[in-house]
Design an enzyme around this catalytic site. Structure first.
Site, short mmCIF file in Angstrom:
data_model
loop_
_atom_site.label_atom_id
_atom_site.label_comp_id
_atom_site.label_asym_id
_atom_site.label_seq_id
_atom_site.Cartn_x
_atom_site.Cartn_y
_atom_site.Cartn_z
N LYS A 81 18.74 2.79 16.78
CA LYS A 81 18.02 3.53 15.97
C LYS A 81 18.44 4.82 15.44
CE LYS A 81 13.12 4.93 14.78
NZ LYS A 81 11.73 4.80 15.07
N LYS A 87 19.08 -0.13 12.72
CA LYS A 87 18.03 0.64 11.69
C LYS A 87 18.58 2.03 11.61
CE LYS A 87 13.64 2.39 11.58
NZ LYS A 87 12.43 2.73 12.27
C1 PBG Z 1 8.27 4.59 14.30
C2 PBG Z 1 8.92 3.95 13.15
C3 PBG Z 1 9.76 4.51 12.22
C4 PBG Z 1 10.28 3.36 11.38
C5 PBG Z 1 9.79 2.37 12.09
N1 PBG Z 1 8.99 2.76 13.04
C6 PBG Z 1 9.61 5.89 11.62
C7 PBG Z 1 10.33 6.94 12.35
O1 PBG Z 1 11.04 6.70 13.37
O2 PBG Z 1 10.27 7.97 12.03
C8 PBG Z 1 10.72 3.32 10.08
C9 PBG Z 1 10.64 2.15 9.05
C10 PBG Z 1 10.81 2.19 7.66
O3 PBG Z 1 11.23 3.36 7.08
O4 PBG Z 1 10.84 1.11 7.08
N2 PBG Z 1 9.07 5.38 15.23
#
Ligand code: PBG
Length: 321
Positions: free
Chosen positions: A189, A246
């Site tokens: 991520k 992601k």
């Molecule tokens: C929580 C999380 C995030 C997303 C999924 N879980 C945001 C972040 O890390 O700030 C993003 C999902 C999206 O943008 O569709 N940590």
């Protein structure tokens, strides 16, 4: 060699193609917020809503009728915490959804503290508020995971990026007879600029006055290939059942490399900013929404995804037939 022979008709293209997309490969994110009087349409993402505890049941009923059976839940509580957390809202929502739908759906639950903390960071901070407290955050997240599993979640999807969380979650789940509850780790991520619309919905934008540099001190740097690969492989070793990349489009190189290194199913998350970007092109009549998403999903599968998290999952069956 005439390359055009295999492009000449729909039939031959179908036979020669190396991947196919099915609506069964897709996971639909859903948002449920505590205490809102009625569901809210997302201003920057067409067809995406923040549901109430009641309206989510109708939303899932409609989705099931459209062939959607896999969901990723984001609960949004109406209280914020610093060190002591209350997960009752999420627990109640999961229990209610599973009571209504049982095994007709597969419910994964996002596991993070960013919608819970006063500062919007993904875990608890040290007293000086200069860094995230790794081990304390992991402990809280593991307890939260157990709460969700007790309520009936089929899968826990930790997105916080603390070290050691997968091991801790697997341990606590196994110790409480939840050995069939799977873990989908947000393992690769990135610290991305494409999460904006999501953070508006989840009220999880990190406090910019703190010295934490947004989420850069815990999410992966976009320039760091090795970190992305080793974080994923580490999570696999700790017991993750699914790994995730992601955002999606800018990070397909990571997906390709992971698919060469592991047999664990890989999931890709086409995130909110990427989805909203397509919507903007559609609004300017520069692309059609259905073919845009189908082309991207095809690319994700070609790069090695076995499943795709997409806000357009609920349109897929109709678009693909
Ligand atoms: C929580 C999380 C995030 C997303 C999924 N879980 C945001 C972040 O890390 O700030 C993003 C999902 C999206 O943008 O569709 N940590």
């Amino acid at each position: 060699m005439n390359q055009r022979r295999l492009r000449a008709s729909t039939h031959v293209r179908e036979l020669a193609g190396t991947v196919t997309i099915s609506h069964r490969d897709l996971i639909q994110p859903i948002f449920v917020e505590q205490g809102i009087p009625e569901r809210i349409a997302n201003p920057s993402m067409s067809g995406v809503f923040t549901d109430t505890e009641t309206s989510i049941i109708q939303q899932i009923t409609d989705d099931v009728a459209k062939g959607v059976h896999k969901f990723l839940l984001f609960p949004i509580p109406n209280q914020r915490f610093e060190y002591e957390f209350n997960f009752e809202f999420a627990e109640k929502v999961v229990r209610h959804i599973k009571q209504c739908f049982g095994d007709a759906i597969w419910l994964a639950c996002d596991l993070c503290l960013c919608s819970y903390t006063v500062h919007g960071h993904c875990g608890v901070l040290n007293a000086e508020k200069t860094r995230m407290e790794n081990d304390l955050s992991v402990q809280i997240l593991a307890d939260y995971a157990l709460t969700l599993a007790n309520a009936g979640a089929d899968c826990i999807a930790p997105s916080d990026m603390n070290d050691g969380r997968i091991k801790a979650i697997r341990q606590i789940l196994d110790a409480h007879k939840h050995d069939v509850v799977s873990i989908m780790s947000y393992s690769s991520k990135f610290s991305s600029n494409f999460y904006g619309p999501f953070r508006d919905v989840c009220k999880s934008t990190p406090d910019k006055t703190l010295k934490l540099q947004g989420r850069k001190t815990y999410q992966i740097d976009p320039s760091n290939l090795h970190d992305a690969i080793s974080s994923s492989l580490r999570d696999a070793q700790e017991g993750a059942d699914f790994l995730m990349v992601k955002p999606a489009l800018p990070y397909l190189d990571i997906l390709v490399r992971l698919s060469q290194k592991t047999d664990i199913p890989l999931v890709i998350y086409h995130v909110s900013g990427e989805y909203a970007a397509i919507d903007l092109l559609v609004r300017e009549h520069l692309i059609e929404k259905n073919v845009a998403h189908i082309e991207l999903w095809t690319a994700f599968k070609r790069a090695g995804a076995s499943a795709i998290i997409t806000y357009a999952a609920r349109d897929a069956r109709e678009w693909l037939t």
